[in-house]
Design a protein around this motif. Sequence first.
Motif, PDB file in Angstrom:
ATOM      1  N   ASP A  96      33.959  42.084  33.423  1.00  0.00           N
ATOM      2  CA  ASP A  96      35.166  42.918  33.361  1.00  0.00           C
ATOM      3  C   ASP A  96      36.165  42.328  32.364  1.00  0.00           C
ATOM      4  OD1 ASP A  96      34.157  44.644  35.278  1.00  0.00           O
ATOM      5  OD2 ASP A  96      35.247  43.715  36.940  1.00  0.00           O
ATOM      6  N   CYS A 100      37.668  44.226  29.194  1.00  0.00           N
ATOM      7  CA  CYS A 100      39.092  44.579  29.188  1.00  0.00           C
ATOM      8  C   CYS A 100      39.903  43.768  28.192  1.00  0.00           C
ATOM      9  CB  CYS A 100      39.670  44.419  30.598  1.00  0.00           C
ATOM     10  SG  CYS A 100      38.942  45.531  31.815  1.00  0.00           S
ATOM     11  N   ARG A 120      37.803  48.985  36.173  1.00  0.00           N
ATOM     12  CA  ARG A 120      37.386  47.600  35.949  1.00  0.00           C
ATOM     13  C   ARG A 120      38.585  46.677  35.752  1.00  0.00           C
ATOM     14  NH1 ARG A 120      31.863  47.461  32.517  1.00  0.00           N
ATOM     15  NH2 ARG A 120      32.160  45.255  33.027  1.00  0.00           N
ATOM     16  N   ASP A 123      39.531  45.951  39.278  1.00  0.00           N
ATOM     17  CA  ASP A 123      38.590  44.983  39.856  1.00  0.00           C
ATOM     18  C   ASP A 123      38.903  43.560  39.376  1.00  0.00           C
ATOM     19  OD1 ASP A 123      37.310  47.070  41.110  1.00  0.00           O
ATOM     20  OD2 ASP A 123      35.638  47.170  39.699  1.00  0.00           O
TER      21      ASP A 123
END
Length: 562
Positions: A96, A100, A120, A123
Motif C-alpha cells: 500500500d 500510495c 488502500r 488501510d
Amino acid sequence: MSNLSTTYYAHAIELSNAEAFESRLKALLTEEIQSLSDLEAWIQREVEFKLQVGEVMSGQMIDFYRDTMSEEKKQIHMHDQTVIQPLLLKYGSELDKKLCQSPYAAQLDTKKYGLMLKVRSTDLELFREENIPLQVREQELVARYNEIIGGLTITWNGEEKPYPYVQAQIGDPDRATREKAWRATREALKSVRSELNDMMNELVHLRHQIAVNAGFKNYAEYSFRAHNREYTIADCQEFYAAVEKHVVPVWDRLADQFKAELNVDVYRPWDTSPCTLKGAPFEAVDDLVDGVERMLRATDPFFGDKFVHMRENGLLDLESRKGKAPGGFCDFLSYSKNTFVFANFSPSWFALIALIHEMGHAVNGYLQVRDEYEWTHMRAEVAELYSHGMELLCLDKLNEFYPNEHEFRNAQREEIHRALNMLMGPLSGDMFQHWMYANPDHTPEERDAAYRDITQRFAGHPVDSTGLEDEVGIGWLDSIHFFAYPFYNIEYSISELGALQLLETYRKDPRQAIEDFKRGASADSNQTIAELYAATGVSFDFSDQSVGRTAKFVEELIESLA
C-alpha cells in the motif's frame, strides 16, 4: 463428506509453502517503478496475484465451511488464517505504501483507480503491526464459532437432527410444532452459551484493542473508518429513529394481519416465522433448484443462464447436513470470474428466499466481470441492494412454489414481512453492536439484556415474550454476523430501503425495473454509493422523509395482499 468437490475454484497459486509465498510478496515490493506506465503495469501484476491468492483462500474457507468435521480442511483453512493472512497484512501495508507514496500515483486516472487509492490509503493509515496477532486470534475464534454451530444437533422426534433442520420447523403451520421447535433451538443455544459468551467477550476486547492501537476511542469508530463509510454514525442514529417512527407501526399492522390469519389472540415468538404457509415449498434440493431456475429465467434470461452455469459447474452447495457451517453466503471467485453460493437451510420458505437472495449477489458478480483482471471493491451497501432487489423482482413468481392463489398471496405477504424485517432486524443489530463496542467491559448478562431490549423496540415490538426473557436475550448467539462480520448489519437495512424503491418501479413497469437492476449491478464500482444507487433508479437516502415515503408504499402493498 470428505469427497465434496474442490474443483470449483482455480488453484492458480500454492499457499502451503509460506517461504515461497513470502518471496512472491518480496518480489512485488522490490520491483522498480520509474514511470506512470511502470506503475500501472505493477498494479496489474499485483492485482492478478492478489486475485489468485484471494480465490484460493476463499475456496479453502468454503471447503472447511462445507465440512467443518474434516480435520484436514480445518488445518488448511487455519494455515491460511494464521500463516498466510499475517503475511498479507504485513506485506500488504508495505505494498500500500509503495503505491500510495509513488510519485506517479497522482497521475493515475481517478475514474479507474480513485476508489483503490482511497481504500488502500485508509488501510495504510489504520495498519499497526501489533494488531496482526490480534487479527489472527480473531479469525481463530471465528473458525471455532463455525465448528460449534456447524456441529450443533437437536433430538427431534427421537432422531438426531442438524440445528438448521429444527430451526426450519419454526415455520410449521401447526402452532404446537413450531413452539416445540423454537424452544428446542433456544435450549440448543443454551448448551453452547457459556463457550460462545467467552468467545464474544474475547472478540469484543480484541477488537477494542485493535481500535485503540490504531488511535480510535472504540471499535465502532475504527470500523466506520476501515469501511470507508460514506455516511456517519449520527446518520445511522437518525435512521434508527426514522424506522422506529415510520416502519414499526406498519410492522404492527402486518402483525395484526398474521394474527388474524393464524387465529391467535397473542403473538408469540414462534408466530413470527412464515407459518401462514402450509409446509415447506419443496422437499428435495433438486426441486428447489429447478423451481428457482424457472423463476430467475422468467425474470430475465441472463439470470437463468447464470444459474444454470453455476449448477452445472459445482458452484452451488445448498443441502443441509451435519458438520456444515450455518447460514448462507455468496462468495466471488474473482480470478476464475465465477461465484459460489453456499447455504445450510433445511426445506423451508426461508431456504427458497435465501437462495434467490444469494443469486442476487451472484448475478451482481457476473455483471461486474470485465475483460481484464481488475481491482474491485464490492461495498456491502451496494452488494445487498441487488440481493434484496432480486428477492423483490421475483415476488410475483412465487406461484412457482405456491400455485394456490391464497397461498401465493400469503407467500408474497411473507416476503414483504421479510423485507420489513430486513429494515428493522439488521438495524437493531447495528444498535446492539454500537452498544457492545461502546461498553467493551459489559457482562454477558448485560449483553443479553441489551439485545432483548433493542429487539423489543423493533421486530419484537408486537410480540408477547412474557416468561421468555432469557430465551429472547440469547437470540444473538446464532447470528454469525456478530461473531465473524462486525458492523456488517446496517448495510442490509439501507439497501432494503433501495430495494423497496426498485419494487415500486417494478409494479409500475417491470421491464424498466429489470433494466435498472442490470445497469446498476454492472456499473463501475469506482463511483460513489449514491451514484451506483442512481444508476439503479433508486435513491441513496435513509432520511426521515425517505423512510416515511417507503413505509407508506409498503403499507399500501400490504393492504393489497390482505
